[in-house]
Design a protein around this motif. Structure first.
Motif, short mmCIF file in Angstrom:
data_model
loop_
_atom_site.label_atom_id
_atom_site.label_comp_id
_atom_site.label_asym_id
_atom_site.label_seq_id
_atom_site.Cartn_x
_atom_site.Cartn_y
_atom_site.Cartn_z
N GLU A 115 -67.43 23.99 1.94
CA GLU A 115 -66.88 22.64 2.01
C GLU A 115 -66.63 22.21 3.45
O GLU A 115 -66.63 21.02 3.76
N ALA A 116 -66.39 23.17 4.34
CA ALA A 116 -66.14 22.83 5.74
C ALA A 116 -67.40 22.27 6.41
O ALA A 116 -67.31 21.50 7.36
N LEU A 117 -68.56 22.65 5.90
CA LEU A 117 -69.81 22.20 6.49
C LEU A 117 -70.33 20.91 5.87
O LEU A 117 -71.13 20.21 6.47
N HIS A 118 -69.89 20.62 4.64
CA HIS A 118 -70.32 19.44 3.89
C HIS A 118 -71.84 19.35 3.90
O HIS A 118 -72.51 20.26 3.45
N GLN A 161 -77.89 17.63 15.15
CA GLN A 161 -77.41 16.27 14.97
C GLN A 161 -78.50 15.41 14.33
O GLN A 161 -79.66 15.46 14.74
N GLY A 162 -78.12 14.65 13.33
CA GLY A 162 -79.05 13.74 12.68
C GLY A 162 -79.82 14.35 11.53
O GLY A 162 -80.49 13.64 10.79
N VAL A 163 -79.75 15.66 11.35
CA VAL A 163 -80.42 16.32 10.22
C VAL A 163 -79.35 16.68 9.20
O VAL A 163 -78.38 17.36 9.55
N ARG A 164 -79.50 16.23 7.98
CA ARG A 164 -78.51 16.45 6.93
C ARG A 164 -79.08 17.34 5.83
O ARG A 164 -80.29 17.39 5.62
N ARG A 165 -78.18 17.99 5.11
CA ARG A 165 -78.56 18.87 4.00
C ARG A 165 -78.16 18.21 2.68
O ARG A 165 -77.07 17.66 2.56
N VAL A 166 -79.03 18.30 1.69
CA VAL A 166 -78.71 17.81 0.36
C VAL A 166 -77.80 18.85 -0.30
O VAL A 166 -78.14 20.04 -0.32
N PRO A 167 -76.64 18.44 -0.81
CA PRO A 167 -75.73 19.41 -1.43
C PRO A 167 -76.35 20.08 -2.66
O PRO A 167 -77.20 19.48 -3.33
N PRO A 168 -75.94 21.31 -2.97
CA PRO A 168 -76.43 21.97 -4.19
C PRO A 168 -76.14 21.10 -5.42
O PRO A 168 -75.12 20.41 -5.49
N GLY A 169 -77.06 21.12 -6.38
CA GLY A 169 -76.88 20.33 -7.59
C GLY A 169 -77.14 18.85 -7.41
O GLY A 169 -76.79 18.05 -8.25
N HIS A 170 -77.78 18.49 -6.31
CA HIS A 170 -78.09 17.09 -6.02
C HIS A 170 -79.57 16.95 -5.70
O HIS A 170 -80.25 17.93 -5.42
N LEU A 208 -82.45 14.44 -3.48
CA LEU A 208 -82.74 13.39 -2.51
C LEU A 208 -83.74 12.45 -3.17
O LEU A 208 -84.81 12.88 -3.61
N ILE A 209 -83.37 11.19 -3.27
CA ILE A 209 -84.25 10.19 -3.88
C ILE A 209 -84.59 9.16 -2.81
O ILE A 209 -83.70 8.57 -2.20
N LEU A 210 -85.88 8.99 -2.57
CA LEU A 210 -86.36 8.05 -1.56
C LEU A 210 -87.12 6.94 -2.25
O LEU A 210 -87.99 7.20 -3.08
N ARG A 211 -86.77 5.72 -1.90
CA ARG A 211 -87.48 4.55 -2.43
C ARG A 211 -87.97 3.75 -1.24
O ARG A 211 -87.17 3.08 -0.59
N ALA A 212 -89.25 3.87 -0.95
CA ALA A 212 -89.85 3.17 0.19
C ALA A 212 -89.05 3.40 1.46
O ALA A 212 -88.73 2.48 2.19
N GLY A 213 -88.68 4.65 1.71
CA GLY A 213 -87.98 5.01 2.93
C GLY A 213 -86.46 5.03 2.82
O GLY A 213 -85.79 5.74 3.55
N ALA A 214 -85.90 4.21 1.93
CA ALA A 214 -84.44 4.19 1.74
C ALA A 214 -84.03 5.42 0.96
O ALA A 214 -84.71 5.83 0.01
N ARG A 215 -82.91 6.04 1.34
CA ARG A 215 -82.53 7.29 0.70
C ARG A 215 -81.23 7.17 -0.09
O ARG A 215 -80.36 6.37 0.22
N GLU A 216 -81.15 8.03 -1.09
CA GLU A 216 -79.97 8.14 -1.94
C GLU A 216 -79.82 9.61 -2.31
O GLU A 216 -80.81 10.30 -2.53
N ILE A 217 -78.58 10.08 -2.35
CA ILE A 217 -78.30 11.44 -2.81
C ILE A 217 -77.64 11.29 -4.17
O ILE A 217 -76.62 10.62 -4.30
N ALA A 218 -78.24 11.88 -5.19
CA ALA A 218 -77.72 11.74 -6.55
C ALA A 218 -77.49 13.11 -7.16
O ALA A 218 -78.32 14.01 -7.02
N GLY A 219 -76.36 13.27 -7.82
CA GLY A 219 -76.08 14.50 -8.54
C GLY A 219 -76.80 14.49 -9.87
O GLY A 219 -77.18 13.45 -10.39
N TYR A 220 -76.99 15.67 -10.42
CA TYR A 220 -77.58 15.77 -11.75
C TYR A 220 -76.86 16.87 -12.51
O TYR A 220 -76.32 17.80 -11.92
N GLU A 221 -76.83 16.74 -13.82
CA GLU A 221 -76.16 17.74 -14.65
C GLU A 221 -77.12 18.87 -14.96
O GLU A 221 -78.28 18.63 -15.27
N PRO A 222 -76.63 20.12 -14.89
CA PRO A 222 -77.50 21.26 -15.22
C PRO A 222 -77.79 21.32 -16.71
O PRO A 222 -77.16 20.74 -17.51
#
Length: 200
Positions: A166-169, A175-184, A186-200
């Motif tokens: 959790e300290a690393l989020h 700098q500028g490079v992000r990680r998608v959290p576990p259980g999520h 990355l959804i890209l729509r024509a370059g725009a990004r969204e991080i969405a969770g999903y249920e196992p």
């Protein structure tokens, strides 16, 4: 080192069949060295490194609906096709239900979905780049792409609390490079990004 890398730009550009890449400021096309193109523009995807043939699988439902699975995946091609159709409707949890250790990338038109695994053992990274978003399963190539500096805050958090994710989020050592959290995903729509969770 093996990884996958791709990007999604805000504008679709016409290009030759089978081509892929982004044009840099100097007018040259940028693409990963030593890569295998899995699909081309406008939202290309590559496998980079020494992958065995059975570790890189693609299944296509139609010209704009396809899935690439990189790694060891126990699903048959028919199971991948069913997962692709489920993901097309938004059910991303099906992409992580198969046995094995793999990363799944789904393209539906200009929408790209990259599912991170539930444990975070096969991470997905992303960064803004070339009027869109570049993504990959390794942070260092993305950091090289954007010429990122070290993220001192991330390194300090890693030293201060190495066993507390959790300290690393969503940060990385760059700098500028992000990680998608576990259980999520990355959804890209024509370059725009969204991080969405999903249920196992």
């Amino acid at each position: 080192m093996r990884w996958l890398v791709g990007w999604s730009s805000t504008t679709a550009r016409s290009s030759a069949v089978g081509s892929a890449g982004a044009t840099g400021d100097d007018g040259r096309t940028v693409h990963p060295v030593g890569s295998q193109l899995l699909w081309g523009d406008p939202d290309p995807l590559w496998a980079v490194g020494d992958w065995r043939a059975d570790e890189v699988r693609t299944v296509t439902a139609d010209e704009q609906t396809r899935i690439a699975v990189l790694g060891t995946c126990g699903a048959s091609d028919e199971e991948l096709r069913v997962g692709l159709l489920a993901a097309r409707g938004g059910a991303l949890r099906h992409l992580t239900a198969w046995s094995g250790s793999y990363t799944a990338v789904v393209q539906v038109g200009r929408r790209i979905m990259i599912a991170g695994d539930l444990a975070g053992a096969r991470p997905v990274f992303y960064t803004p780049w070339a009027d869109g978003t570049a993504y990959g399963t390794a942070a260092l190539p993305l950091a090289d792409l954007i010429e990122a500096h070290l993220d001192i805050g991330h390194l300090a958090a890693l030293l201060a609390a190495p066993d507390v994710p959790e300290a690393l989020h969503d940060s990385t050592p760059y700098q500028g490079v992000r990680r998608v959290p576990p259980g999520h995903a990355l959804i890209l729509r024509a370059g725009a990004r969204e991080i969405a969770g999903y249920e196992p």
